[in-house]
Design an enzyme around this catalytic site. Structure first.
Site, PDB file in Angstrom:
ATOM      1  N   GLY A 164       0.827  -1.200   0.000  1.00  0.00           N
ATOM      2  CA  GLY A 164       0.000   0.000   0.000  1.00  0.00           C
ATOM      3  C   GLY A 164       0.865   1.255   0.000  1.00  0.00           C
TER       4      GLY A 164
ATOM      5  CB  CYS B 284       1.330   8.391  25.829  1.00  0.00           C
ATOM      6  SG  CYS B 284       2.046   7.399  24.575  1.00  0.00           S
TER       7      CYS B 284
HETATM    8  N1  PLP Z   1      -2.702   2.977   4.281  1.00  0.00           N
HETATM    9  C1  PLP Z   1      -3.362   2.545   5.364  1.00  0.00           C
HETATM   10  C2  PLP Z   1      -4.683   3.151   5.692  1.00  0.00           C
HETATM   11  C3  PLP Z   1      -2.841   1.521   6.161  1.00  0.00           C
HETATM   12  O1  PLP Z   1      -3.518   1.106   7.229  1.00  0.00           O
HETATM   13  C4  PLP Z   1      -1.591   0.963   5.810  1.00  0.00           C
HETATM   14  C5  PLP Z   1      -0.978  -0.084   6.649  1.00  0.00           C
HETATM   15  O2  PLP Z   1      -1.028  -0.045   7.850  1.00  0.00           O
HETATM   16  C6  PLP Z   1      -0.939   1.440   4.664  1.00  0.00           C
HETATM   17  C7  PLP Z   1      -1.517   2.444   3.930  1.00  0.00           C
HETATM   18  C8  PLP Z   1       0.380   0.891   4.231  1.00  0.00           C
HETATM   19  O3  PLP Z   1       0.245  -0.383   3.677  1.00  0.00           O
HETATM   20  P1  PLP Z   1       1.502  -1.375   3.569  1.00  0.00           P
HETATM   21  O4  PLP Z   1       1.693  -1.972   4.917  1.00  0.00           O
HETATM   22  O5  PLP Z   1       1.092  -2.379   2.558  1.00  0.00           O
HETATM   23  O6  PLP Z   1       2.649  -0.559   3.137  1.00  0.00           O
END
Ligand code: PLP
Length: 391
Positions: A71, A328
């Protein structure tokens, strides 16, 4: 000790079927998909089958799906290439985006001089569509809007179709980080005019290190990793064949069981909300996450009525894996931007956020164990607080 995993928004366990499909691909399809001989072409067919499958799910053309490593890469590619290749001069976003989006935007601001406008959410974490429209109206500069579909910490959702249509009305490009909703919700991009979206396989029981970007064909976006002509020259590099096969199998399972899994998780989520409300006096829920019909069903963001930066560790010692969501104000962990947006100053200083995130494997019995552990920890804190007030 039986371990309990309640951190599915961070990552999900691989399904057995996914592992089997990947092992088969690793054993039998080691060819380089760019090779013209049969070994290469067999691997290529596997990739193209998954591309077609993803395209069918989103109701788009297979040519609009580009496999990436995750992502993060998909979001980086979309934001950076929009600026460098499509002439975007202004980005509208919110302070609640995942770091891979917010840091990509800041990078474009500092290196390319892109103007950035943020829509500050209200204390419930909602993005004001009127404010978006005002911003869209206020400039003729070529604009990209980047707003996530579901927030990974509090589970707030935006109306993807309404947002996409608003962006279209003002001729702005629209990118949505859909990492938390891909394969968890029906997404019909033939009806939702989003230009760019992202996916990560490990969020739905697929492998880590593989994802895809949806790039609307008409956008003309180009890649940022250059080299060979893989992925229609949009993302050079030999493809992660077994990863893509794993993504395909995980997507197939998610789609086939979507309603069943959703019902199951909604039941467990409501059970968690009810039990925590009944057993932990003063507990609250952040953003919209306790509104079952108005939030991501995989996440509930809890606010404990006392300050305990060690709670993640204490729960881990009891065999419960959970993300703290750290708001926190002292100690090693910095408050997350999302928590800074939705919590009051008092809550930031004197409360503890916890993100409980579910998969179809999560059971009510596991929630019971979590609630019992929190009751035990909370009891010590309530006594300590009462003692401090008497001193
Ligand atoms: N965008 C969101 C909303 C996410 O929750 C995450 C991962 O935690 C990512 C992007 C990044 O994805 P990746 O872990 O495949 O790099």
């Amino acid at each position: 000790m039986n371990k309990i995993y309640l951190d599915n928004a961070a990552t999900t366990p691989l399904s057995e079927e996914v592992i089997d499909a990947m092992v088969d691909a690793m054993k039998m399809n080691f060819g380089n998909p760019s090779s013209t001989h049969s070994f290469g072409q067999e691997a290529k067919i596997l990739i193209e089958n998954v591309r077609r499958q993803v395209a069918e799910y989103l109701k788009v053309s297979p040519a609009e799906i580009i496999f990436t490593s995750c992502g993060t890469e998909s979001n980086n590619m979309i934001i950076k290439s929009s600026v460098t290749h499509l002439g975007v001069e202004r980005i509208i976003s919110s302070p609640m985006e995942h770091k891979c989006v917010s840091e990509s935007i800041l990078d474009m601001k500092s290196r390319k001089g892109v103007e950035v406008a943020y829509i500050r959410p209200n204390e419930k974490g909602d993005i004001d569509m009127n404010r978006l429209e005002e911003l869209l109206k206020s400039s003729d500069k070529k604009t990209l809007v980047s707003l996530m579909h579901a927030n990974n910490e509090i589970g707030n959702l935006i109306n993807l179709k309404e947002t996409a249509e608003l962006c279209k009305k003002y001729n702005a490009l629209f990118h949505s980080d859909t990492v938390q909703t891909m394969a968890h919700m029906d997404l019909d991009f033939s009806d939702i005019p989003v230009d760019f979206a992202s996916c990560s396989a490990h969020k739905f029981h697929g492998p880590k290190g593989v994802g895809f970007a949806f790039l609307r064909k008409s956008s003309g976006l180009k890649g940022i990793i250059t080299g060979g002509p893989q992925e229609r020259s949009l993302r050079a590099g030999t493809e992660n064949v077994c990863g893509i096969v794993g993504l395909g199998k995980a997507l197939e399972l998610s789609i086939n069981h979507m309603n069943e899994y959703r019902n199951q998780m909604e039941t467990v989520k409501q059970y968690a909300i009810d039990r925590l409300s009944a057993e932990i006096p003063g507990v609250k829920f952040n953003g919209r996450s306790a509104e079952l019909n108005n939030s991501l069903y995989t996440v509930v963001s809890v606010l404990l009525p006392y300050k305990n930066p060690l709670i993640g560790l204490q729960l881990d010692m009891k065999g419960i894996a959970i993300s703290q969501g750290s708001a926190c104000s002292s100690g090693a962990s910095k408050p997350s931007m999302v928590m800074m947006m939705v919590l009051s100053e008092y809550e930031m200083d004197d409360c503890t956020p916890l993100r409980v995130s579910f998969s179809h494997l999560t059971t009510k019995e596991e929630i019971d164990v979590l609630v019992d552990a929190l009751k035990e920890i909370s009891h010590d804190f309530v006594i300590e607080k009462a003692d401090a007030e008497h001193r």
